[in-house]
Design a protein around this motif. Structure first.
Motif, short mmCIF file in Angstrom:
data_model
loop_
_atom_site.label_atom_id
_atom_site.label_comp_id
_atom_site.label_asym_id
_atom_site.label_seq_id
_atom_site.Cartn_x
_atom_site.Cartn_y
_atom_site.Cartn_z
N THR A 156 -18.59 17.69 -6.88
CA THR A 156 -18.36 16.36 -6.31
C THR A 156 -19.35 16.07 -5.18
N SER A 157 -19.57 17.03 -4.33
CA SER A 157 -20.53 16.86 -3.22
C SER A 157 -21.93 16.59 -3.75
N LEU A 158 -22.34 17.35 -4.74
CA LEU A 158 -23.66 17.15 -5.34
C LEU A 158 -23.75 15.77 -5.99
N TRP A 159 -22.73 15.42 -6.77
CA TRP A 159 -22.72 14.12 -7.46
C TRP A 159 -22.75 12.98 -6.44
N PHE A 185 -27.67 7.31 -14.29
CA PHE A 185 -27.50 8.49 -13.44
C PHE A 185 -26.43 9.42 -14.02
N ASP A 186 -25.27 8.86 -14.39
CA ASP A 186 -24.20 9.68 -14.96
C ASP A 186 -24.65 10.37 -16.24
N THR A 187 -25.37 9.65 -17.10
CA THR A 187 -25.87 10.24 -18.34
C THR A 187 -26.75 11.45 -18.02
N ASP A 188 -27.65 11.28 -17.06
CA ASP A 188 -28.55 12.37 -16.68
C ASP A 188 -27.78 13.53 -16.02
N PHE A 189 -26.88 13.18 -15.10
CA PHE A 189 -26.17 14.21 -14.33
C PHE A 189 -25.28 15.06 -15.23
N PHE A 190 -24.58 14.42 -16.16
CA PHE A 190 -23.61 15.14 -16.99
C PHE A 190 -24.17 15.61 -18.32
#
Length: 150
Positions: free
Chosen positions: A25-28, A125-130
């Motif tokens: 969560t902190s990273l996100w 961003f979410d697509t890339d992050f997850f």
């Protein structure tokens, strides 16, 4: 003290689901803050803008209480953030037509345009992050929803 005899009930910090969730969560949050900087929006501001847009599309009057419940942001914080968004010219708050205790919320043209741009950025961003979750993303989301029901 034996390796498995500690106050936390786990052998390694990396085995603690709460600690892992906090780290991810902190990273996100740190990275999403960076993604939203170009729109001059905090994450809470983005969530309330996007939620307002989504709820407006449902055809019902959007109230501050509805936004608070939908976003899971407490009512006082919701009110404060909405006031900031109103000051920025991104939304309007008006007296509810039938409930004198409630305020309705609607995006301005500028707010809708900004929300649409920011949503595209956050979705990418979410697509890339997850992406590391690959085909397990659906199951991950399902488990997160399970935790929200507590």
């Amino acid at each position: 003290m034996k390796k498995d005899d500690n106050a936390f009930g786990v052998e390694e910090a990396a085995d603690s689901p709460g600690f892992l969730l906090w780290q991810v969560t902190s990273l996100w949050q740190r990275e999403i803050r960076k993604a939203l900087e170009k729109y001059d929006l905090t994450h809470s501001q983005f969530v309330l803008l996007a939620s307002t847009m989504w709820l407006m599309q449902q055809g019902e009057p959007v109230t501050q209480i509805l936004l608070s419940a939908h976003s899971k942001i407490d009512p006082m914080t919701t009110s404060t953030v909405l006031r900031t968004l109103q000051t920025k010219g991104l939304l309007e708050r008006k007296e509810h037509t039938t409930d004198t205790r409630a305020k309705t919320v609607a995006l301005t043209t500028t707010g809708e345009k900004l929300a649409r741009q920011a949503i595209k950025t956050v979705e990418q961003f979410d697509t890339d992050f997850f992406q590391a979750l690959g085909s397990k993303l659906g199951d991950f989301n399902k488990k997160l929803r399970l935790l929200l029901q507590q």
